[in-house]
Scaffold this motif. Structure first.
Motif, mmCIF file in Angstrom:
data_model
loop_
_atom_site.group_PDB
_atom_site.id
_atom_site.type_symbol
_atom_site.label_atom_id
_atom_site.label_comp_id
_atom_site.label_asym_id
_atom_site.label_seq_id
_atom_site.Cartn_x
_atom_site.Cartn_y
_atom_site.Cartn_z
ATOM 1 N N ARG A 42 71.134 22.060 -19.000
ATOM 2 C CA ARG A 42 71.894 23.320 -19.005
ATOM 3 C C ARG A 42 71.421 24.232 -17.876
ATOM 4 O O ARG A 42 72.242 24.850 -17.183
ATOM 5 C CB ARG A 42 71.743 24.026 -20.355
ATOM 6 N N ARG A 43 70.117 24.317 -17.671
ATOM 7 C CA ARG A 43 69.595 25.151 -16.586
ATOM 8 C C ARG A 43 70.009 24.596 -15.223
ATOM 9 O O ARG A 43 70.341 25.353 -14.305
ATOM 10 C CB ARG A 43 68.069 25.245 -16.693
ATOM 11 N N HIS A 44 69.974 23.276 -15.089
ATOM 12 C CA HIS A 44 70.434 22.666 -13.839
ATOM 13 C C HIS A 44 71.915 22.951 -13.624
ATOM 14 O O HIS A 44 72.330 23.273 -12.504
ATOM 15 C CB HIS A 44 70.186 21.154 -13.884
ATOM 16 N N TYR A 45 72.713 22.843 -14.669
ATOM 17 C CA TYR A 45 74.151 23.105 -14.579
ATOM 18 C C TYR A 45 74.418 24.531 -14.120
ATOM 19 O O TYR A 45 75.310 24.774 -13.299
ATOM 20 C CB TYR A 45 74.784 22.863 -15.951
ATOM 21 N N ASN A 46 73.637 25.475 -14.618
ATOM 22 C CA ASN A 46 73.868 26.877 -14.283
ATOM 23 C C ASN A 46 73.330 27.265 -12.913
ATOM 24 O O ASN A 46 73.941 28.100 -12.223
ATOM 25 C CB ASN A 46 73.216 27.785 -15.337
ATOM 26 N N THR A 47 72.215 26.691 -12.497
ATOM 27 C CA THR A 47 71.518 27.217 -11.323
ATOM 28 C C THR A 47 71.580 26.330 -10.093
ATOM 29 O O THR A 47 71.342 26.815 -8.981
ATOM 30 C CB THR A 47 70.034 27.460 -11.657
ATOM 31 N N ILE A 48 71.889 25.041 -10.246
ATOM 32 C CA ILE A 48 71.852 24.119 -9.112
ATOM 33 C C ILE A 48 73.168 23.377 -8.921
ATOM 34 O O ILE A 48 73.658 23.267 -7.793
ATOM 35 C CB ILE A 48 70.710 23.093 -9.279
ATOM 36 N N ARG A 49 73.756 22.889 -9.985
ATOM 37 C CA ARG A 49 74.936 22.020 -9.885
ATOM 38 C C ARG A 49 76.086 22.738 -9.187
ATOM 39 O O ARG A 49 76.541 23.781 -9.639
ATOM 40 C CB ARG A 49 75.378 21.578 -11.279
ATOM 41 N N PRO A 50 76.621 22.167 -8.084
ATOM 42 C CA PRO A 50 77.763 22.801 -7.405
ATOM 43 C C PRO A 50 79.035 22.668 -8.249
ATOM 44 O O PRO A 50 79.318 21.601 -8.783
ATOM 45 C CB PRO A 50 77.891 22.015 -6.093
ATOM 46 N N HIS A 51 79.796 23.760 -8.351
ATOM 47 C CA HIS A 51 81.047 23.772 -9.107
ATOM 48 C C HIS A 51 82.212 23.881 -8.135
ATOM 49 O O HIS A 51 82.275 24.814 -7.331
ATOM 50 C CB HIS A 51 81.079 24.949 -10.085
ATOM 51 N N SER A 52 83.137 22.939 -8.210
ATOM 52 C CA SER A 52 84.263 22.944 -7.284
ATOM 53 C C SER A 52 85.118 24.187 -7.451
ATOM 54 O O SER A 52 85.656 24.719 -6.479
ATOM 55 C CB SER A 52 85.119 21.688 -7.503
ATOM 56 N N SER A 53 85.261 24.692 -8.683
ATOM 57 C CA SER A 53 86.091 25.873 -8.916
ATOM 58 C C SER A 53 85.445 27.150 -8.398
ATOM 59 O O SER A 53 86.113 28.183 -8.302
ATOM 60 C CB SER A 53 86.376 26.021 -10.416
ATOM 61 N N LEU A 54 84.155 27.092 -8.059
ATOM 62 C CA LEU A 54 83.439 28.263 -7.540
ATOM 63 C C LEU A 54 83.086 28.083 -6.066
ATOM 64 O O LEU A 54 82.140 28.705 -5.581
ATOM 65 C CB LEU A 54 82.161 28.512 -8.357
#
Length: 248
Positions: A199-211
């Motif tokens: 969850r922390r990786h998803y929020n702080t590192i993982r690139p989001h295409s919609s963002l």
């Protein structure tokens, strides 16, 4: 290859964003060429889904317009190595795409949903709306009554229509695809630790295409690299002459 091995479900666009976050100056076209040359699989595009419209032309689904406007929450289920099931309550902010919490327990009831929401409301303040399905944990009178007292409006989706909770369904799919499908949890405690780390990786590192391939809640804002917008992929050694060229 290192990033593709570490994040096996990411495509070349997310790998490009991770490379840039590490300081490489490279465009997505070159990463795609390297991606294909190394025989890496580019994930298929997801089929497009139409919007949900009423007969009068209005849209059923409330669109999030600012942080804290609409939260969404849902259940995900998995099993530990001994075959015993456990459940996860996932809560996200639909506008920022941030995962606010993943509660892991053998059983989750209405009281557990109430406690998780209360903790988030104290930490972040209550949202304007909360979206969920019509499950017994979410539709419980205690939960609905408490949400009404704190001024939070509830948005229940139609039974058998998970696409109406599309943001949360998309998040749950990523959680399943990128973590749950590749991990064997020996105990509930191990599941809690690994899921919270993801969850922390998803929020702080993982690139989001919609963002724009940025994480929803980065720990630090990296400065934009100086020099040409797209340059050689190779790091220059200190004191060595530079032989790169600008990429088109």
């Amino acid at each position: 290859m290192r990033l593709a091995g570490e994040y096996g479900r990411y495509g070349y666009r997310r790998i490009t964003a991770l490379l840039r976050a590490e300081g490489w100056r490279v465009n997505a076209k070159r990463v795609e060429r390297l991606w294909r040359r190394e025989g890496l699989k580019v994930p298929r595009r997801q089929p497009k889904r139409g919007r949900l419209w009423l007969n009068d032309g209005s849209c059923i689904r409330l669109r999030p317009c600012w942080p804290g406007h609409v939260w969404a929450y849902d259940f995900v289920q998995d099993r530990t190595r001994d075959g015993r099931a456990f459940r996860m309550l996932t809560v996200i902010d639909e506008y920022t795409r941030e995962c606010l919490a993943i509660v892991v327990a053998r059983r989750l009831r209405a009281d557990d949903v109430l406690q998780a929401l209360a903790d988030l409301f104290v930490e972040r303040g209550p949202p304007d709306h909360i979206r969920s399905d019509n499950g017994p944990e979410f539709a419980a009178k205690a939960v609905r009554g408490w949400l009404g007292q704190v001024g939070v409006r509830t948005l229940f989706i139609e039974p058998g229509s998970p696409w109406e909770n599309g943001y949360n369904e998309s998040f749950n799919g990523k959680l399943r695809d990128e973590l749950l499908a590749g991990e064997i949890f020996c105990s509930l405690r191990e599941a809690e630790v690994l899921i919270e780390r993801w969850r922390r990786h998803y929020n702080t590192i993982r690139p989001h295409s919609s963002l724009g391939y940025r994480p929803p809640a980065p720990e630090a804002v990296l400065p934009r690299p100086a020099g040409p917008a797209y340059a050689t992929l190779r790091h220059a050694q200190p004191g060595a002459p530079w032989h790169g060229s600008v990429l088109s």
